[in-house]
Design a protein around this motif. Structure first.
Motif, mmCIF file in Angstrom:
data_model
loop_
_atom_site.group_PDB
_atom_site.id
_atom_site.type_symbol
_atom_site.label_atom_id
_atom_site.label_comp_id
_atom_site.label_asym_id
_atom_site.label_seq_id
_atom_site.Cartn_x
_atom_site.Cartn_y
_atom_site.Cartn_z
ATOM 1 N N ALA A 1 0.833 -1.211 0.000
ATOM 2 C CA ALA A 1 0.000 0.000 0.000
ATOM 3 C C ALA A 1 0.862 1.255 0.000
ATOM 4 N N LEU A 2 1.968 1.220 0.775
ATOM 5 C CA LEU A 2 2.880 2.363 0.791
ATOM 6 C C LEU A 2 3.515 2.579 -0.575
ATOM 7 N N SER A 3 3.862 1.484 -1.270
ATOM 8 C CA SER A 3 4.431 1.598 -2.611
ATOM 9 C C SER A 3 3.441 2.241 -3.573
ATOM 10 N N ARG A 4 2.176 1.852 -3.476
ATOM 11 C CA ARG A 4 1.164 2.451 -4.354
ATOM 12 C C ARG A 4 1.005 3.937 -4.083
ATOM 13 N N GLU A 5 1.011 4.315 -2.821
ATOM 14 C CA GLU A 5 0.902 5.734 -2.499
ATOM 15 C C GLU A 5 2.111 6.505 -3.006
ATOM 16 N N LEU A 6 3.302 5.904 -2.899
ATOM 17 C CA LEU A 6 4.504 6.567 -3.403
ATOM 18 C C LEU A 6 4.462 6.690 -4.924
ATOM 19 N N GLU A 7 3.911 5.692 -5.604
ATOM 20 C CA GLU A 7 3.763 5.787 -7.055
ATOM 21 C C GLU A 7 2.831 6.933 -7.433
ATOM 22 N N ASN A 8 1.710 7.047 -6.718
ATOM 23 C CA ASN A 8 0.773 8.147 -6.998
ATOM 24 C C ASN A 8 1.419 9.494 -6.718
ATOM 25 N N THR A 9 2.160 9.570 -5.603
ATOM 26 C CA THR A 9 2.841 10.815 -5.274
ATOM 27 C C THR A 9 3.884 11.168 -6.321
ATOM 28 N N SER A 10 4.608 10.158 -6.798
ATOM 29 C CA SER A 10 5.612 10.387 -7.838
ATOM 30 C C SER A 10 4.963 10.915 -9.106
ATOM 31 N N ALA A 11 3.809 10.349 -9.471
ATOM 32 C CA ALA A 11 3.113 10.819 -10.678
ATOM 33 C C ALA A 11 2.653 12.268 -10.515
ATOM 34 N N ARG A 12 2.132 12.596 -9.314
ATOM 35 C CA ARG A 12 1.699 13.982 -9.084
ATOM 36 C C ARG A 12 2.875 14.944 -9.096
ATOM 37 N N LEU A 13 4.004 14.514 -8.531
ATOM 38 C CA LEU A 13 5.192 15.373 -8.550
ATOM 39 C C LEU A 13 5.689 15.583 -9.979
ATOM 40 N N ALA A 14 5.630 14.530 -10.800
ATOM 41 C CA ALA A 14 6.052 14.667 -12.194
ATOM 42 C C ALA A 14 5.157 15.656 -12.934
ATOM 43 N N GLU A 15 3.845 15.572 -12.679
ATOM 44 C CA GLU A 15 2.927 16.533 -13.304
ATOM 45 C C GLU A 15 3.208 17.949 -12.823
ATOM 46 N N SER A 16 3.493 18.082 -11.529
ATOM 47 C CA SER A 16 3.790 19.402 -10.980
ATOM 48 C C SER A 16 5.061 19.973 -11.575
#
Length: 372
Positions: A125-140
């Protein structure tokens, strides 16, 4: 019955003593590795069983042989439990270190990639959250790069557009001051024209700064799009005649909208000016307004020949002008950025798409709440 109660009591007291001791040890090593914590938990479980067993054995006066057998069994269980806890702890620590290393990569500006191999439900679950955070950071980061690019373009265009009229104003003022102007009245008219251009540019910059700062104060009122479009067409008629462009507004429904009349007039004016300047002579600029399932749609269609597909997402960016061939004679690429800012302040959206022979700008506004 009494013997059973005594067994329960002595077993509970022995286990409770081991549990309290284990809790104290966990408190002392709370900053240590999870391996140590799992080892303590396993030791507490076995020690609690051993303490309870010994207490019951003493109370029941078991023989020394029976007591040694029980102790040996518990000791073997202790060894197996501790070995299992250590193996489990090392595996969890290994997965945690791999996850931390992967997290460090996107913290340094890269992308997060989930480590290969099985993981516990919590680590997954932590890995999935980090993946989502990484995607949002890339968009930002991408938005930040696009914004920085728009700012650089804006500064470049503003510098260019200011330099040209200022140089002309200086030359004409020096000619008037030295008395060498052949036609002073023409020079004065030209000076006034250039000053008005500069004033319009400063006004656009001020409007855009208010939009970006969230300080655009709206005074909405219920008005008809028919009246709004009619006033905008009348205001753009002189510019259309100068460029030889025909204005058409025969598909405008008298649809009511709840908007700030002054700001929406600016939206329509900017769209019409943009369309007229990009439409060749003898071309047509058409305005339409109608209801749709998404709201009230106001559109301006021109004959510019279309916009390159790769440029469509940037049309409303601050400072964007497109290719030099489509650059208007004035303005700093602020008109469409102002359009988007004002429309979004009205909880609407502005879009553009290519059509045969040109492009179509659409402004979608929410349907007003019925009165009464």
């Amino acid at each position: 019955m009494r013997d059973t109660l005594l067994i329960v009591l002595f077993a509970f007291l022995g286990a409770a003593a081991a549990g309290l001791l284990g809790a104290g040890v966990l408190l002392l090593i709370r900053r240590r590795s999870v391996v140590a914590h799992l080892a303590v938990v396993a030791a507490v479980a076995v020690t609690a069983m051993l303490a309870g067993t010994l207490a019951v054995a003493q109370a029941m006066f078991l023989s020394s042989h029976d007591l040694s057998v029980v102790t040996t069994v518990v000791a073997m269980a202790t060894v197996v439990s501790l070995a299992t806890a250590l193996l489990l702890g090392r595996w969890v620590v290994g997965r945690s270190k791999a996850l931390a290393l992967a997290a460090r990569s996107f913290g340094d500006g890269g992308d997060f990639t989930t480590p290969e191999g099985p993981a516990t439900a919590e680590l997954a679950a932590l890995s999935r959250e980090l993946e989502n955070t990484s995607a949002r950071l890339a968009e930002s980061r991408e938005r930040e790069r696009a914004l920085e690019s728009s700012r650089r373009e804006l500064v470049a265009w503003i510098s260019h557009d200011l330099r040209t009229p200022l140089a002309g104003l200086r030359a004409m003022s020096e000619a008037l001051e030295d008395g060498v102007a052949a036609d002073p009245d023409r020079y004065l008219r030209q000076i006034r024209t250039e000053v008005e251009r500069l004033n319009d540019m400063v006004g656009d910059l001020f409007e855009l700064s208010r939009i970006h700062a969230g300080a655009l104060a709206l005074s909405p009122s219920r008005i008809s799009l028919f009246d709004l479009v009619g006033d905008a067409l009348a205001g753009a008629d002189a510019l259309a005649s100068e460029h030889g462009v025909r204005l058409v507004g025969d598909r405008v429904e008298p649809v009511p909208v709840e908007v700030d009349g002054k700001e929406m007039s600016r939206v329509l004016g900017n769209l019409l000016i943009n369309a007229i300047r990009r439409t060749p002579a003898d071309g047509t600029v058409a305005v339409a307004a109608e209801r749709s399932p998404e709201g009230v749609v106001l559109s301006v269609t021109d004959g510019c020949g279309g916009i390159p597909e790769e440029d469509l997402p940037r049309v409303f960016d601050t400072g964007w002008r497109g290719t030099h061939a489509r650059t208007p004679p004035a303005g700093a690429g602020l008109g469409l950025a102002i359009v988007r800012g004002i429309v979004e302040a009205h909880q609407g959206r502005a879009t553009v798409r290519n059509i045969p022979g040109g492009c179509r700008f659409e402004v979608t506004l929410p349907v007003p709440v019925p009165e009464g």
